[in-house]
Scaffold this motif. Structure first.
Motif, PDB file in Angstrom:
ATOM      1  N   UNK A 132       0.850  -1.187   0.000  1.00 32.40           N
ATOM      2  CA  UNK A 132       0.000   0.000   0.000  1.00 32.40           C
ATOM      3  C   UNK A 132       0.890   1.242   0.000  1.00 32.40           C
ATOM      4  N   UNK A 133       0.307   2.375  -0.350  1.00 30.76           N
ATOM      5  CA  UNK A 133       1.091   3.608  -0.402  1.00 30.76           C
ATOM      6  C   UNK A 133       1.646   3.967   0.971  1.00 30.76           C
ATOM      7  N   UNK A 134       0.893   3.683   2.019  1.00 31.26           N
ATOM      8  CA  UNK A 134       1.386   3.960   3.372  1.00 31.26           C
ATOM      9  C   UNK A 134       2.662   3.167   3.652  1.00 31.26           C
ATOM     10  N   UNK A 135       2.763   1.956   3.079  1.00 33.40           N
ATOM     11  CA  UNK A 135       3.943   1.115   3.278  1.00 33.40           C
ATOM     12  C   UNK A 135       5.151   1.647   2.511  1.00 33.40           C
ATOM     13  N   UNK A 136       4.967   1.992   1.231  1.00 35.33           N
ATOM     14  CA  UNK A 136       6.126   2.316   0.396  1.00 35.33           C
ATOM     15  C   UNK A 136       6.336   3.811   0.181  1.00 35.33           C
ATOM     16  N   UNK A 137       5.562   4.650   0.862  1.00 32.89           N
ATOM     17  CA  UNK A 137       5.654   6.101   0.676  1.00 32.89           C
ATOM     18  C   UNK A 137       7.066   6.628   0.949  1.00 32.89           C
ATOM     19  N   UNK A 138       7.679   6.163   2.031  1.00 33.99           N
ATOM     20  CA  UNK A 138       9.017   6.647   2.372  1.00 33.99           C
ATOM     21  C   UNK A 138      10.044   6.210   1.330  1.00 33.99           C
ATOM     22  N   UNK A 139       9.910   4.983   0.827  1.00 36.56           N
ATOM     23  CA  UNK A 139      10.837   4.506  -0.184  1.00 36.56           C
ATOM     24  C   UNK A 139      10.680   5.296  -1.482  1.00 36.56           C
ATOM     25  N   UNK A 140       9.451   5.612  -1.857  1.00 39.94           N
ATOM     26  CA  UNK A 140       9.226   6.420  -3.061  1.00 39.94           C
ATOM     27  C   UNK A 140       9.861   7.799  -2.899  1.00 39.94           C
ATOM     28  N   UNK A 141       9.754   8.355  -1.703  1.00 38.92           N
ATOM     29  CA  UNK A 141      10.388   9.647  -1.433  1.00 38.92           C
ATOM     30  C   UNK A 141      11.901   9.558  -1.545  1.00 38.92           C
ATOM     31  N   UNK A 142      12.469   8.484  -1.014  1.00 39.07           N
ATOM     32  CA  UNK A 142      13.922   8.274  -1.130  1.00 39.07           C
ATOM     33  C   UNK A 142      14.339   8.174  -2.595  1.00 39.07           C
ATOM     34  N   UNK A 143      13.583   7.421  -3.371  1.00 35.98           N
ATOM     35  CA  UNK A 143      13.909   7.231  -4.781  1.00 35.98           C
ATOM     36  C   UNK A 143      13.964   8.574  -5.506  1.00 35.98           C
ATOM     37  N   UNK A 144      12.971   9.401  -5.265  1.00 37.93           N
ATOM     38  CA  UNK A 144      12.921  10.713  -5.910  1.00 37.93           C
ATOM     39  C   UNK A 144      14.082  11.591  -5.453  1.00 37.93           C
TER      40      UNK A 144
ATOM     41  N   UNK B 240       9.751  17.830 -13.265  1.00 36.29           N
ATOM     42  CA  UNK B 240       8.420  17.976 -13.858  1.00 36.29           C
ATOM     43  C   UNK B 240       7.767  16.629 -14.188  1.00 36.29           C
ATOM     44  N   UNK B 241       8.557  15.583 -14.354  1.00 36.81           N
ATOM     45  CA  UNK B 241       7.967  14.289 -14.719  1.00 36.81           C
ATOM     46  C   UNK B 241       7.250  13.617 -13.550  1.00 36.81           C
ATOM     47  N   UNK B 242       7.672  13.917 -12.309  1.00 36.22           N
ATOM     48  CA  UNK B 242       7.145  13.203 -11.130  1.00 36.22           C
ATOM     49  C   UNK B 242       7.178  11.698 -11.398  1.00 36.22           C
ATOM     50  N   UNK B 243       8.281  11.248 -12.022  1.00 35.43           N
ATOM     51  CA  UNK B 243       8.313   9.883 -12.547  1.00 35.43           C
ATOM     52  C   UNK B 243       8.206   8.828 -11.457  1.00 35.43           C
ATOM     53  N   UNK B 244       8.839   9.042 -10.312  1.00 38.16           N
ATOM     54  CA  UNK B 244       8.816   8.009  -9.290  1.00 38.16           C
ATOM     55  C   UNK B 244       7.410   7.826  -8.718  1.00 38.16           C
ATOM     56  N   UNK B 245       6.708   8.928  -8.556  1.00 44.14           N
ATOM     57  CA  UNK B 245       5.338   8.860  -8.060  1.00 44.14           C
ATOM     58  C   UNK B 245       4.471   8.019  -8.993  1.00 44.14           C
ATOM     59  N   UNK B 246       4.587   8.258 -10.288  1.00 45.99           N
ATOM     60  CA  UNK B 246       3.717   7.573 -11.252  1.00 45.99           C
ATOM     61  C   UNK B 246       4.132   6.126 -11.480  1.00 45.99           C
ATOM     62  N   UNK B 247       5.430   5.853 -11.408  1.00 41.16           N
ATOM     63  CA  UNK B 247       5.878   4.472 -11.569  1.00 41.16           C
ATOM     64  C   UNK B 247       5.510   3.630 -10.359  1.00 41.16           C
ATOM     65  N   UNK B 248       5.655   4.182  -9.159  1.00 43.29           N
ATOM     66  CA  UNK B 248       5.248   3.452  -7.957  1.00 43.29           C
ATOM     67  C   UNK B 248       3.734   3.276  -7.927  1.00 43.29           C
ATOM     68  N   UNK B 249       3.017   4.261  -8.403  1.00 46.45           N
ATOM     69  CA  UNK B 249       1.551   4.142  -8.449  1.00 46.45           C
ATOM     70  C   UNK B 249       1.137   2.990  -9.361  1.00 46.45           C
ATOM     71  N   UNK B 250       1.880   2.816 -10.434  1.00 46.98           N
ATOM     72  CA  UNK B 250       1.553   1.766 -11.391  1.00 46.98           C
ATOM     73  C   UNK B 250       1.778   0.384 -10.792  1.00 46.98           C
ATOM     74  N   UNK B 251       2.889   0.263 -10.051  1.00 45.75           N
ATOM     75  CA  UNK B 251       3.187  -1.060  -9.490  1.00 45.75           C
ATOM     76  C   UNK B 251       4.279  -0.947  -8.447  1.00 45.75           C
ATOM     77  N   UNK B 252       4.059  -1.558  -7.268  1.00 50.35           N
ATOM     78  CA  UNK B 252       5.117  -1.661  -6.272  1.00 50.35           C
ATOM     79  C   UNK B 252       5.103  -3.062  -5.686  1.00 50.35           C
ATOM     80  N   UNK B 253       6.279  -3.659  -5.558  1.00 50.42           N
ATOM     81  CA  UNK B 253       6.438  -4.924  -4.844  1.00 50.42           C
ATOM     82  C   UNK B 253       7.685  -4.819  -3.985  1.00 50.42           C
ATOM     83  N   UNK B 254       7.765  -5.630  -2.949  1.00 51.55           N
ATOM     84  CA  UNK B 254       8.923  -5.591  -2.057  1.00 51.55           C
ATOM     85  C   UNK B 254      10.242  -5.865  -2.786  1.00 51.55           C
ATOM     86  N   UNK B 255      10.334  -6.861  -3.699  1.00 50.45           N
ATOM     87  CA  UNK B 255      11.600  -7.073  -4.422  1.00 50.45           C
ATOM     88  C   UNK B 255      12.028  -5.849  -5.223  1.00 50.45           C
TER      89      UNK B 255
END
Length: 231
Positions: free
Chosen positions: A143-155, A176-191
């Motif tokens: 869920x976004x609550x789980x991976x939110x911090x990792x997405x922030x780190x990636x960006x 301007x792309x906000x690419x990490x936000x949109x890629x994580x929104x599309x799909x996130x898995x632990x691996x």
């Protein structure tokens, strides 16, 4: 925080979804984060309507912080406003759009990593090391609550590489792309998360060593592997 049920158009009736109500002292930010979670977790589905009145009732706030949050979400490409129809959730990136995004990143980010290795300074390297070391545990949930911090780190990591490269046009184009936000929104898995952090360490090591060829290759490999993980 208190929980409030959220209902929305476009999904069959069922049990109410509980989301945290915003605290008074951080009202605008909390409303923004609450709506963002609903979008990222597909509780409000892609192209689903974002009713200001309904969201205000569900989150028990006035319409003002809802409107402010929607403007911010629109700037990130998560919401869109249409004349006479109001706001709705944007569609998820299609495979073709993902390819376009990685093609763009493949052109600029390996170059930026090589340039960062050439132009590095101790203050910038300290920030980069601190960012890499900031990921102590990887999220197990999806869920976004789980991976939110990792997405922030990636960006932040990729922005810091662009900053070390010293090219402000590149940095603005990437932001301007906000690419990490949109890629994580599309799909996130632990691996996906564990591989991302390991590859960031390889890039950071090459930059710190002042190895432009190694930094270019590490970033190029990271982007290609990320592309494969997401398609």
């Amino acid at each position: 925080m208190v929980n409030a049920p959220v209902h929305h158009a476009g999904k069959p009736a069922g049990p109410a979804v509980l989301v945290p109500l915003p605290a008074r002292q951080t009202l605008t930010e909390d409303v923004y984060q609450a709506i963002k979670r609903l979008i990222m977790d597909h509780v409000i589905p892609p192209q689903g309507r974002l009713s200001i009145d309904q969201l205000a009732r569900d989150l028990r706030v006035s319409s003002t912080p809802i409107r402010e949050a929607l403007v911010r979400l629109e700037s990130e490409g998560l919401a869109r406003k249409e004349p006479l129809r109001g706001y709705s959730v944007t569609p998820i990136l299609t495979p073709a759009q993902v390819d376009d995004l990685f093609e763009f990143r493949g052109l600029i980010e390996p170059w930026a990593a090589a340039r960062a290795a050439q132009r590095r300074d101790e203050a910038g390297l300290d920030r980069l090391r601190a960012e890499v070391d900031s990921v102590s545990t990887l999220p197990a949930g999806e869920s976004y609550a789980d991976y939110q911090d990792l997405a922030g780190h990636d960006d932040r990591f990729h922005r810091q590489i662009a900053e070390l490269a010293g090219n402000h046009q590149l940095l603005r184009a990437f932001a301007r792309t906000h690419c990490h936000l949109h890629l994580f929104r599309r799909r996130y898995t632990a691996p996906l998360g564990s591989a991302t952090v390991a590859e960031h360490r390889d890039i950071a090591a090459a930059v710190a060593e002042g190895d432009p060829d190694g930094a270019y290759a590490a970033m190029e490999a990271h982007l290609e592997r990320a592309r494969q993980r997401l398609t």
